[in-house]
Structure formats: structure tokens, C-alpha cells
Scaffold this active site. Structure first.
Site, mmCIF file in Angstrom:
data_model
loop_
_atom_site.group_PDB
_atom_site.id
_atom_site.type_symbol
_atom_site.label_atom_id
_atom_site.label_comp_id
_atom_site.label_asym_id
_atom_site.label_seq_id
_atom_site.Cartn_x
_atom_site.Cartn_y
_atom_site.Cartn_z
ATOM 1 N N GLY A 10 0.858 -0.930 0.038
ATOM 2 C CA GLY A 10 0.164 -0.074 -0.117
ATOM 3 C C GLY A 10 0.768 1.316 0.038
ATOM 4 O O GLY A 10 2.169 1.302 -0.235
ATOM 5 N N GLY B 212 5.818 4.345 -8.656
ATOM 6 C CA GLY B 212 6.461 3.177 -8.742
ATOM 7 C C GLY B 212 5.316 2.030 -9.164
ATOM 8 O O GLY B 212 5.450 1.032 -9.847
ATOM 9 N N HIS B 213 4.322 2.067 -7.995
ATOM 10 C CA HIS B 213 3.561 0.777 -8.150
ATOM 11 C C HIS B 213 2.623 1.131 -9.248
ATOM 12 O O HIS B 213 2.215 -0.001 -9.891
ATOM 13 C CB HIS B 213 2.370 0.882 -6.734
ATOM 14 C CG HIS B 213 3.141 0.720 -5.573
ATOM 15 N ND1 HIS B 213 3.480 1.605 -4.828
ATOM 16 C CD2 HIS B 213 3.529 -0.336 -4.757
ATOM 17 C CE1 HIS B 213 4.035 1.430 -3.551
ATOM 18 N NE2 HIS B 213 4.186 -0.001 -3.713
ATOM 19 N N GLU C 62 12.159 -3.734 -9.816
ATOM 20 C CA GLU C 62 13.578 -4.050 -9.576
ATOM 21 C C GLU C 62 14.235 -3.028 -8.606
ATOM 22 O O GLU C 62 15.388 -3.563 -8.392
ATOM 23 C CB GLU C 62 14.085 -3.754 -11.080
ATOM 24 C CG GLU C 62 13.976 -4.762 -11.950
ATOM 25 C CD GLU C 62 14.360 -4.525 -13.377
ATOM 26 O OE1 GLU C 62 14.928 -3.503 -13.724
ATOM 27 O OE2 GLU C 62 14.220 -5.177 -14.256
ATOM 28 N N ARG D 35 8.921 4.689 1.734
ATOM 29 C CA ARG D 35 9.395 5.430 2.934
ATOM 30 C C ARG D 35 10.363 6.585 2.517
ATOM 31 O O ARG D 35 10.708 7.326 3.560
ATOM 32 C CB ARG D 35 10.555 4.319 3.417
ATOM 33 C CG ARG D 35 10.007 2.892 4.128
ATOM 34 C CD ARG D 35 11.059 2.162 4.581
ATOM 35 N NE ARG D 35 10.471 1.120 5.415
ATOM 36 C CZ ARG D 35 10.335 0.035 5.177
ATOM 37 N NH1 ARG D 35 10.772 -0.713 3.912
ATOM 38 N NH2 ARG D 35 9.497 -0.927 5.771
#
Ligand code: PAF
Length: 283
Positions: A31, A36-37, A150, A189
Site C-alpha cells: 500500500g 512506482g506501483h 527492480e 519510505r
């Protein structure tokens, strides 16, 4: 987009799709989704007729002093982003649904050799937690193809090895790291960084690029390349966990036959732990 929290509900939808001969793509996440997701979703969409995403902050992969409790949880925003990325099904299980025997009694999967090095050395048990939840999610979803970033190169390598070793019939695909214009790899993060730390954070990527350039020009003194990388991270005010040149298949130090290399780094900056990597080919 359908949202389900129970394994049985998920299976009912999936078996109807399978009966229609549809190809299923899967993107497991924790989540707090970002660009990127979204690139993982796009890669799954490209390879499958239906896309399933999971959002589960997996307690097994956090150490006792890590950020499990404060890991950002943004379920409403995640659902909106997934819907916009044409995700068909969101699996949002509880900890009890995933680990009905309790987290300490759960059967574990440990990928030997690849799990103890690099991040595994400073986060003992982390990759066992990752391999366990991913094996479980693979068993639940039974997708044709699953996509991982990656950026987490060691994680991707471990999942590929686990899938081979356990003969799990899923194609594991790696998707290229998505970066901010200044080079910083996208990560949930990054939100732990203060403004001043955010300005310094791209130096991790810059140090990796310099290392790759040295390898590309034929240099083989990997110890010197690693020492320079470590020194640069320290100079930037980071606390490096490692800066390492490795064989991209085994994650061990390059041997005489190693051709495909990867330079990996992890460093703490304020409350954040940044990780990144770049591939290099030995001449
Ligand atoms: O990369 C992540 O977000 C997690 O480690 C994963 C693969 C979803 C397993 O919890």
C-alpha cells in the site's frame, strides 16, 4: 474495481475468470501507492486480461525495532489510484486472514543463500517474511504473471528463486525502477525524509551511477569502487548499511565468470532507510 478482504471471496471471482480462459496478472504491495506501483500495474495490465493487486502490510517482514506500526497506511487513496490504473480486483486481507494460526505459528519459507546477505544481514528474518507472504499470496491468487519492482533487486531475486525451487507456476517479472527527476527511486519510505534530507537523498543514485561508470570503463577493483561509494554516502550525511558490487544472479561477490553485475546500496538518512541499485555489464 471489486474489493475483497476474504480469501474465499477472492477465489470465487478468480475461478470465474479462469473458467473464461482469462490470463491473470498480480501485483502484491504493502500500500501507500505511488508512481512506482503504478508502473507495476501497467506492466501487469500489459501481460494479462485481468489484474489483481493486494495491499497487505506484512508483519512477518518487519523486525522488532522496525517501522511496522508507523508504516504509512492510506487505504482510500490506494483504492482510488488502483481504480485509475484499471485494476480489476483489490485484495485487502487482515493479518488474521493471512495468518490464522498467529504470526509466530505461521509456516515459513526461507530462501537460503540469497536471504542472508546485503539487506538480510542488517534485517535478519526480513526476507523469510517476504518469501512467506509472497508464497502464500501466490497460492491464493494463482496468477499467470506477477510483477515486482527492480528497486528491491534482492527481493526480486529471492522471489524468482523461490518460485523456481518450489515449482510455483507463475511468471515473475521485474519492472524498471521509477525515479524522481533528480534520480531518487520512488519509495513509500521517502515520506519519512525531511525537506533537507530529501535534497540530499539523490546522492545515493549519483554514487551508484559513478560506480557503474567505473565498471563500464573496464575497472575490476570492486573493493575500491565499494569504498568510494561508502565514502560518498558518509560525506552526504547518510549511514550506509552497504555499498556492494555483486554478481546479479547469485548476489555474491563477482567471480571470474560473472558477467552481469549489480551495484546495490542501502543507507539510513534521518528516519528513512533508502535502497537502490543499478545493473552493470562486465567487459
Ligand atoms: O515490496 C513490497 O512491497 C513487499 O515486500 C511485498 C512484495 C508486497 C511483500 O510484502
Amino acid at each position: 474495481m471489486q474489493t475483497v478482504t476474504r480469501i474465499a471471496e477472492l477465489r470465487a471471482t478468480l475461478s470465474a475468470w479462469r473458467a473464461q480462459g482469462l490470463r491473470i496478472g498480480f501485483v502484491p504491495t504493502m500500500g501507500n501507492l505511488h508512481a512506482g506501483h503504478m508502473s507495476l500495474l501497467a506492466a501487469a495490465r500489459y501481460r494479462a486480461d485481468r489484474v489483481v493487486a493486494s495491499v497487505f502490510v506484512n508483519p512477518l517482514q518487519f523486525g522488532p525495532n522496525e517501522d511496522f506500526d508507523r508504516y504509512p497506511r492510506t487505504p482510500e487513496e490506494d483504492a482510488q489510484l488502483l481504480q485509475g490504473a484499471q485494476c480489476d480486483l483489490l485484495f485487502l486481507p487482515s493479518v488474521e486472514e493471512m495468518y490464522p494460526q498467529g504470526r509466530d505459528q505461521a509456516t515459513r519459507v526461507h530462501v537460503r543463500g540469497l536471504s542472508e546477505t546485503l539487506c538480510g544481514r542488517v534485517r535478519p528474518g526480513h526476507f523469510e517474511g517476504v518469501a512467506t507472504v509472497v508464497a502464500k499470496l501466490f497460492g491464493i491468487v494463482q496468477a499467470d504473471v506477477a510483477v515486482f519492482g527492480e528497486k528491491d533487486f534482492q527481493q526480486l531475486t529471492i522471489i524468482q528463486r523461490m518460485t523456481q525451487d518450489l515449482s510455483i507456476p507463475v511468471e515473475v517479472v521485474g519492472a524498471a525502477t521509477v525515479r524522481a527527476p533528480d534520480g531518487l527511486a520512488m519509495s513509500s519510505r521517502n515520506r519519512y525524509l525531511t525537506e533537507a534530507e530529501r535534497a540530499v537523498a539523490p546522492r545515493l543514485h549519483a554514487a551508484l551511477m559513478t560506480a557503474v561508470k567505473r565498471i563500464d570503463t573496464g575497472e575490476r577493483d570492486y573493493e575500491s569502487i565499494e569504498a568510494q561509494g561508502q565514502a560518498w554516502l558518509l560525506e552526504a550525511g547518510m549511514r550506509p548499511d552497504y555499498f556492494a558490487v555483486r554478481d546479479a544472479l547469485t548476489l555474491q561477490a563477482p567471480g571470474p565468470a560473472s558477467r552481469e553485475l549489480v551495484v546495490l546500496a542501502a543507507a539510513r538518512l534521518g528516519k528513512a532507510r533508502l535502497i537502490d541499485n543499478l545493473r552493470a555489464t562486465r567487459r
